[in-house]
Design a protein around this motif. Structure first.
Motif, PDB file in Angstrom:
ATOM      1  N   SER A   6       1.059  -1.657   0.418  1.00 38.98           N
ATOM      2  CA  SER A   6       0.216   0.202   0.044  1.00 38.98           C
ATOM      3  C   SER A   6       1.360   1.638  -0.005  1.00 38.98           C
ATOM      4  CB  SER A   6      -0.733  -0.240   1.236  1.00 38.98           C
ATOM      5  OG  SER A   6      -1.765   1.607   1.168  1.00 38.98           O
ATOM      6  N   ARG A   7       2.265   1.403   0.662  1.00 43.72           N
ATOM      7  CA  ARG A   7       2.308   2.295   0.850  1.00 43.72           C
ATOM      8  C   ARG A   7       3.789   2.969  -0.411  1.00 43.72           C
ATOM      9  NH1 ARG A   7       4.052   4.488   5.812  1.00 43.72           N
ATOM     10  NH2 ARG A   7       6.762   4.974   5.448  1.00 43.72           N
ATOM     11  N   ARG A   8       3.721   1.358  -0.901  1.00 44.14           N
ATOM     12  CA  ARG A   8       4.727   1.120  -2.357  1.00 44.14           C
ATOM     13  C   ARG A   8       3.742   1.788  -3.802  1.00 44.14           C
ATOM     14  NH1 ARG A   8       7.972  -4.258  -2.797  1.00 44.14           N
ATOM     15  NH2 ARG A   8       9.661  -3.684  -1.439  1.00 44.14           N
ATOM     16  N   ARG A   9       2.617   1.569  -2.946  1.00 41.50           N
ATOM     17  CA  ARG A   9       2.036   1.807  -3.995  1.00 41.50           C
ATOM     18  C   ARG A   9       1.239   3.776  -4.004  1.00 41.50           C
ATOM     19  NH1 ARG A   9      -2.207  -0.205  -7.975  1.00 41.50           N
ATOM     20  NH2 ARG A   9      -3.948   0.779  -8.116  1.00 41.50           N
ATOM     21  N   ILE A  10       1.610   4.232  -3.071  1.00 42.67           N
ATOM     22  CA  ILE A  10       0.638   5.704  -2.622  1.00 42.67           C
ATOM     23  C   ILE A  10       1.699   6.556  -2.960  1.00 42.67           C
ATOM     24  CG2 ILE A  10       0.667   6.868  -0.541  1.00 42.67           C
ATOM     25  CD1 ILE A  10      -1.239   5.309   0.589  1.00 42.67           C
ATOM     26  N   GLY A  11       3.054   6.179  -2.944  1.00 41.11           N
ATOM     27  CA  GLY A  11       4.433   6.073  -3.084  1.00 41.11           C
ATOM     28  C   GLY A  11       4.579   7.018  -4.911  1.00 41.11           C
ATOM     29  N   ALA A  12       4.285   5.362  -5.098  1.00 43.30           N
ATOM     30  CA  ALA A  12       4.331   6.306  -6.852  1.00 43.30           C
ATOM     31  C   ALA A  12       2.959   6.899  -7.723  1.00 43.30           C
ATOM     32  CB  ALA A  12       3.832   4.826  -7.845  1.00 43.30           C
ATOM     33  N   GLU A  13       1.673   6.683  -6.698  1.00 47.61           N
ATOM     34  CA  GLU A  13       0.509   7.668  -7.073  1.00 47.61           C
ATOM     35  C   GLU A  13       1.357   9.440  -6.916  1.00 47.61           C
ATOM     36  OE1 GLU A  13      -3.201   6.899  -5.338  1.00 47.61           O
ATOM     37  OE2 GLU A  13      -2.853   9.517  -4.866  1.00 47.61           O
ATOM     38  N   ILE A  14       1.898   9.195  -5.900  1.00 45.87           N
ATOM     39  CA  ILE A  14       2.484  10.900  -5.160  1.00 45.87           C
ATOM     40  C   ILE A  14       3.370  11.518  -7.044  1.00 45.87           C
ATOM     41  CG2 ILE A  14       4.143  12.012  -3.589  1.00 45.87           C
ATOM     42  CD1 ILE A  14       3.325  10.672  -1.613  1.00 45.87           C
ATOM     43  N   TRP A  15       4.019  10.688  -7.232  1.00 45.74           N
ATOM     44  CA  TRP A  15       5.679  10.838  -8.259  1.00 45.74           C
ATOM     45  C   TRP A  15       4.109  10.843  -9.251  1.00 45.74           C
ATOM     46  CZ3 TRP A  15       9.789  12.427  -6.859  1.00 45.74           C
ATOM     47  CH2 TRP A  15      10.430  12.088  -5.849  1.00 45.74           C
ATOM     48  N   ILE A  16       3.324   9.899  -9.967  1.00 48.55           N
ATOM     49  CA  ILE A  16       2.889  10.391 -10.765  1.00 48.55           C
ATOM     50  C   ILE A  16       2.429  11.334 -11.352  1.00 48.55           C
ATOM     51  CG2 ILE A  16       0.752   9.196 -12.333  1.00 48.55           C
ATOM     52  CD1 ILE A  16       1.751   6.758 -11.407  1.00 48.55           C
ATOM     53  N   VAL A  17       1.561  11.782 -10.042  1.00 50.60           N
ATOM     54  CA  VAL A  17       0.705  12.855  -9.976  1.00 50.60           C
ATOM     55  C   VAL A  17       1.382  14.221  -9.940  1.00 50.60           C
ATOM     56  CG1 VAL A  17      -0.639  14.475  -8.472  1.00 50.60           C
ATOM     57  CG2 VAL A  17      -1.284  12.012  -8.109  1.00 50.60           C
ATOM     58  N   LEU A  18       3.009  14.624  -9.736  1.00 51.30           N
ATOM     59  CA  LEU A  18       3.565  15.141 -10.047  1.00 51.30           C
ATOM     60  C   LEU A  18       4.408  15.238 -11.443  1.00 51.30           C
ATOM     61  CD1 LEU A  18       5.755  15.322  -6.297  1.00 51.30           C
ATOM     62  CD2 LEU A  18       3.508  16.612  -6.455  1.00 51.30           C
ATOM     63  N   LEU A  80      -7.704  14.978  -6.999  1.00 47.51           N
ATOM     64  CA  LEU A  80      -9.190  14.666  -5.722  1.00 47.51           C
ATOM     65  C   LEU A  80     -10.152  12.928  -6.152  1.00 47.51           C
ATOM     66  CD1 LEU A  80     -10.534  17.804  -6.685  1.00 47.51           C
ATOM     67  CD2 LEU A  80      -9.249  17.362  -4.429  1.00 47.51           C
ATOM     68  N   TYR A  81     -10.368  12.673  -7.107  1.00 41.55           N
ATOM     69  CA  TYR A  81     -10.482  11.595  -7.467  1.00 41.55           C
ATOM     70  C   TYR A  81      -9.440  10.547  -6.948  1.00 41.55           C
ATOM     71  CZ  TYR A  81     -11.266   6.995 -10.198  1.00 41.55           C
ATOM     72  OH  TYR A  81     -11.614   5.960 -10.292  1.00 41.55           O
ATOM     73  N   LEU A  82      -8.303  10.806  -6.648  1.00 42.90           N
ATOM     74  CA  LEU A  82      -7.316   9.543  -6.294  1.00 42.90           C
ATOM     75  C   LEU A  82      -7.539   9.703  -4.196  1.00 42.90           C
ATOM     76  CD1 LEU A  82      -3.974   9.238  -7.590  1.00 42.90           C
ATOM     77  CD2 LEU A  82      -5.803   7.872  -7.933  1.00 42.90           C
ATOM     78  N   LEU A  83      -7.793  10.724  -3.953  1.00 44.64           N
ATOM     79  CA  LEU A  83      -8.363  11.846  -2.634  1.00 44.64           C
ATOM     80  C   LEU A  83      -9.824  10.731  -2.211  1.00 44.64           C
ATOM     81  CD1 LEU A  83      -6.745  14.815  -1.828  1.00 44.64           C
ATOM     82  CD2 LEU A  83      -5.494  12.221  -0.881  1.00 44.64           C
ATOM     83  N   SER A  84     -10.386  10.933  -3.445  1.00 43.57           N
ATOM     84  CA  SER A  84     -12.113  10.186  -2.928  1.00 43.57           C
ATOM     85  C   SER A  84     -12.610   8.484  -3.281  1.00 43.57           C
ATOM     86  CB  SER A  84     -12.902  10.855  -4.103  1.00 43.57           C
ATOM     87  OG  SER A  84     -13.085  12.127  -3.773  1.00 43.57           O
ATOM     88  N   SER A  85     -11.082   8.458  -2.759  1.00 41.43           N
ATOM     89  CA  SER A  85     -11.133   6.862  -2.664  1.00 41.43           C
ATOM     90  C   SER A  85     -12.320   6.011  -1.833  1.00 41.43           C
ATOM     91  CB  SER A  85     -10.018   5.740  -3.011  1.00 41.43           C
ATOM     92  OG  SER A  85      -9.690   6.004  -1.717  1.00 41.43           O
ATOM     93  N   HIS A  86     -12.919   5.099  -1.310  1.00 42.80           N
ATOM     94  CA  HIS A  86     -13.487   4.254  -0.808  1.00 42.80           C
ATOM     95  C   HIS A  86     -14.625   5.213   0.212  1.00 42.80           C
ATOM     96  CE1 HIS A  86     -10.069   1.675  -0.795  1.00 42.80           C
ATOM     97  NE2 HIS A  86      -9.612   2.352  -0.397  1.00 42.80           N
ATOM     98  N   GLY A  87     -15.116   5.899  -0.702  1.00 40.21           N
ATOM     99  CA  GLY A  87     -16.254   6.819  -0.637  1.00 40.21           C
ATOM    100  C   GLY A  87     -15.969   8.332   0.055  1.00 40.21           C
ATOM    101  N   TYR A 168      -2.704  17.731  -1.371  1.00 39.77           N
ATOM    102  CA  TYR A 168      -2.532  16.408  -1.717  1.00 39.77           C
ATOM    103  C   TYR A 168      -1.480  16.280  -0.823  1.00 39.77           C
ATOM    104  CZ  TYR A 168      -1.377  12.418  -4.725  1.00 39.77           C
ATOM    105  OH  TYR A 168      -1.018  11.361  -5.101  1.00 39.77           O
ATOM    106  N   LEU A 169      -0.264  16.724  -0.836  1.00 40.46           N
ATOM    107  CA  LEU A 169       0.846  16.451  -0.407  1.00 40.46           C
ATOM    108  C   LEU A 169       0.725  15.960   1.232  1.00 40.46           C
ATOM    109  CD1 LEU A 169       3.634  15.443  -1.639  1.00 40.46           C
ATOM    110  CD2 LEU A 169       4.377  18.174  -1.032  1.00 40.46           C
ATOM    111  N   ALA A 170      -0.269  16.615   1.768  1.00 34.46           N
ATOM    112  CA  ALA A 170      -0.178  16.671   3.342  1.00 34.46           C
ATOM    113  C   ALA A 170      -0.988  15.333   3.859  1.00 34.46           C
ATOM    114  CB  ALA A 170      -1.033  17.786   3.813  1.00 34.46           C
TER     115      ALA A 170
END
Length: 259
Positions: A6-18, A80-87, A168-170
């Motif tokens: 999960s942490r690796r996935r979030i880390g990759a997501e941050i790099w993609i968004v940036l 915003l879409y990524l932060l809206s996961s899990h309802g 988003y970064l916070a």
């Protein structure tokens, strides 16, 4: 999914968004400042133009300007879409809503006042020391749509930078990856400074200071993890810079030593 995955996935997501937004701008800014420093012309004699005209045909230029503003906000929609996961409601989560309009506006105007004067001082000092390029805030031709487009550009900058570099970064860094508040403030502030580096070391330092103030406020009890005050403050600062520059007569700018 394990915690490590999960942490690796979030880390990759941050790099993609940036990589689609401010990180990409930071890389280009580093290359740009390297080119400026090796150009053989002192930084003080170089110019950086913001809000440049794309074509001499007014309606086509307007189309280009609006398209640029719209597509620049796509990474915000993605975040915003990524932060809206899990309802979860991303807008409420980062305070990009109308829950406290009066309070948000008051803090926004206050932050703009706190940042505005030191920002001008950093720019003036950088120009005096020869480590800051001449920033031309607007190079749009005089059309009926010039001021509205500059207002939209200011709002776009405020939304893009504050949502991505702060909110988003916070959320991803502090809440999901367990970053400390200090680590978040340092990361957010250096990111903000890096994509302004093309203007020279002066604006880099000035924007790092702005980043410290904004990221600290967002994570404070006064800020309450609400990004609207930051968007308001940033938009106001850019409105003054963009629209003020466009409306000041050229002869006045020349007398003040502004391109």
């Amino acid at each position: 999914m394990t915690d490590v995955e999960s942490r690796r996935r979030i880390g990759a997501e941050i790099w993609i968004v940036l990589g689609l937004s401010l990180g990409k701008a930071a890389v280009y800014a580093v290359v740009n400042i390297a080119a400026r420093l090796t150009a053989g012309t002192p930084l003080a004699q170089q110019t950086a133009t913001l809000n440049a005209s794309r074509t001499e045909r007014p309606w086509l230029d307007l189309t280009y300007q609006l398209l640029g503003i719209g597509f620049a906000l796509v990474p915000v929609a993605l975040a915003l879409y990524l932060l809206s996961s899990h309802g979860r409601d991303a807008l409420a989560r980062i305070g990009l809503d109308r829950a406290r309009p009066a309070r948000d506006l008051a803090w926004g105007f206050g932050l703009a006042a706190v940042i505005g004067i030191p920002g001008l001082a950093f720019y003036a000092l950088g120009r005096a020391l020869g480590i800051t390029v001449e920033v031309r805030a607007s190079a749009l031709d005089d059309h009926w749509w010039t001021v509205p487009v500059l207002l939209l550009a200011a709002l776009q900058n405020g939304v893009l930078e504050e949502v991505i570099a702060v909110a988003y970064l916070a959320e991803r860094g502090c809440r999901d990856l367990g970053w400390s508040r200090v680590r978040f403030i340092v990361t957010s502030s250096l990111l903000r400074g890096s994509y302004h580096l093309y203007q020279g070391p002066g604006p880099f330092l000035g924007n790092v200071v702005m980043g410290v103030v904004f990221s600290w406020f967002y994570t404070s009890r006064r800020g309450r993890s609400r990004v609207v005050p930051l968007v308001v403050a940033h938009t106001l600062l850019d409105v003054v810079a963009f629209v003020g520059y466009a409306l000041v007569p050229a002869e006045w700018r020349a007398a003040l030593g502004i391109v």
